[in-house]
Design a protein around this motif. Structure first.
Motif, PDB file in Angstrom:
ATOM      1  N   GLY A 232      30.748  43.690  40.033  1.00 12.03           N
ATOM      2  CA  GLY A 232      31.595  42.518  39.459  1.00 12.03           C
ATOM      3  C   GLY A 232      31.161  41.598  38.760  1.00 12.03           C
TER       4      GLY A 232
ATOM      5  N   ILE B 173      32.888  40.626  35.221  1.00 15.57           N
ATOM      6  CA  ILE B 173      34.025  39.704  35.485  1.00 15.57           C
ATOM      7  C   ILE B 173      33.741  38.268  34.622  1.00 15.57           C
ATOM      8  CG2 ILE B 173      35.537  38.348  37.033  1.00 15.57           C
ATOM      9  CD1 ILE B 173      35.135  40.495  39.102  1.00 15.57           C
TER      10      ILE B 173
ATOM     11  N   LEU C  83      35.531  37.473  31.166  1.00 14.40           N
ATOM     12  CA  LEU C  83      36.872  37.074  31.357  1.00 14.40           C
ATOM     13  C   LEU C  83      36.880  35.736  31.279  1.00 14.40           C
ATOM     14  CD1 LEU C  83      38.452  39.564  33.763  1.00 14.40           C
ATOM     15  CD2 LEU C  83      38.297  39.780  31.260  1.00 14.40           C
TER      16      LEU C  83
END
Length: 279
Positions: A80, A83, A86
């Motif tokens: 993860g 991420i 982003l």
């Protein structure tokens, strides 16, 4: 020889953790070398702090208990982490921090691996940005020290005033610069303070609470140093800013902080018992 045996044993037991930490520490050292143009004065204490923290965590490490969380959490962190790209301010260093931390949690367990988040955080998100962080916290430190020192002198009737980080004595104005904020000694004091809390306490909670006192102690001691500087200026003028006095008061700051920090440690309840166990 003792240290080499320890490292060899750790490498045999947790090769992935040792390699992951070594990579993180070497990358931090290489980036510090690049950013400081080969000057180790500022990053070296933090690099040593990372080593001391890691040695202490691994020295107290116990075999982790197998649990579902031990498998799920590291993989979630590892996969993860991208991420972060982003987010409005993406950072490769943040992704690397999360992923390396996930590897250490997976290999060392939730307790030791979780504690390793602090040295890994220093490697990826503090040491490479040391100058920026120093600039960010320098002004608040200077401002607080200026206010405390001037207000203390005013209590005793000294004709001194301040405006932000400038001290006014009669017609003379003294600018409190970064060198007077205590920021230049912060890294060394963090390293020495960590060694003190390890010596004085056994409980992780007591160590953490005591270590949190470091910044207030630096501010108080630095304010006293500014008071001495102002008094010197009143007696000897601009000679108070000569290199001799600057270095002398800098050493006074380090010694004063450590003595006060050590004394504060005696106020914590388990201090005596901790010392008896260690002796």
């Amino acid at each position: 020889m003792f240290y080499m045996r320890k490292i060899t044993r750790w490498f045999r037991s947790y090769p992935i953790a040792v390699i992951a930490f070594a990579c993180a520490w070497i990358v931090a050292g290489f980036r510090a070398y690049q950013l400081t143009a080969g000057s180790w004065e500022r990053p070296l204490p933090l690099l040593l702090l990372v080593l001391v923290m890691t040695w202490h965590i691994w020295a107290e490490h116990h075999e982790p208990k197998k649990s579902g969380m031990l498998k799920i959490l590291p993989w979630t962190m590892l996969l993860g982490a991208p991420i972060v790209f982003l987010l409005p301010l993406p950072s490769v260093d943040t992704v690397l921090f999360i992923q390396f931390w996930a590897i250490l949690i997976f290999t060392l367990g939730l307790r030791s691996g979780g504690m390793m988040g602090v040295p890994i955080f220093l490697c990826f998100l503090v040491i490479p940005y040391q100058e920026q962080i120093a600039l960010f916290i320098s002004y608040p430190l200077r401002l607080i020290s200026t206010v405390l020192s001037v207000k203390s002198l005013q209590i005793f009737g000294v004709d001194v005033n301040y405006e932000f980080t400038t001290v006014t004595i009669g017609e003379a104005a003294i600018a409190i610069t970064d060198a007077c904020s205590g920021i230049t000694q912060l890294e060394v004091l963090l390293l020495l303070g960590y060694l003190v809390v390890l010596r004085q306490h056994q409980s992780g909670l007591m160590r953490s609470l005591h270590y949190c006192c470091m910044l207030p102690v630096i501010i108080i001691t630095n304010s006293f140093r500014l008071i001495l500087t102002i008094i010197l200026f009143m007696f000897i003028g601009n000679s108070a800013f000569d290199d001799f006095w600057h270095k002398t008061l800098g050493y006074f700051l380090i010694v004063g902080v450590m003595l006060l920090f050590w004394w504060i440690g005696t106020l914590f309840p388990e201090n005596g018992a901790g010392n008896e166990d260690r002796d």
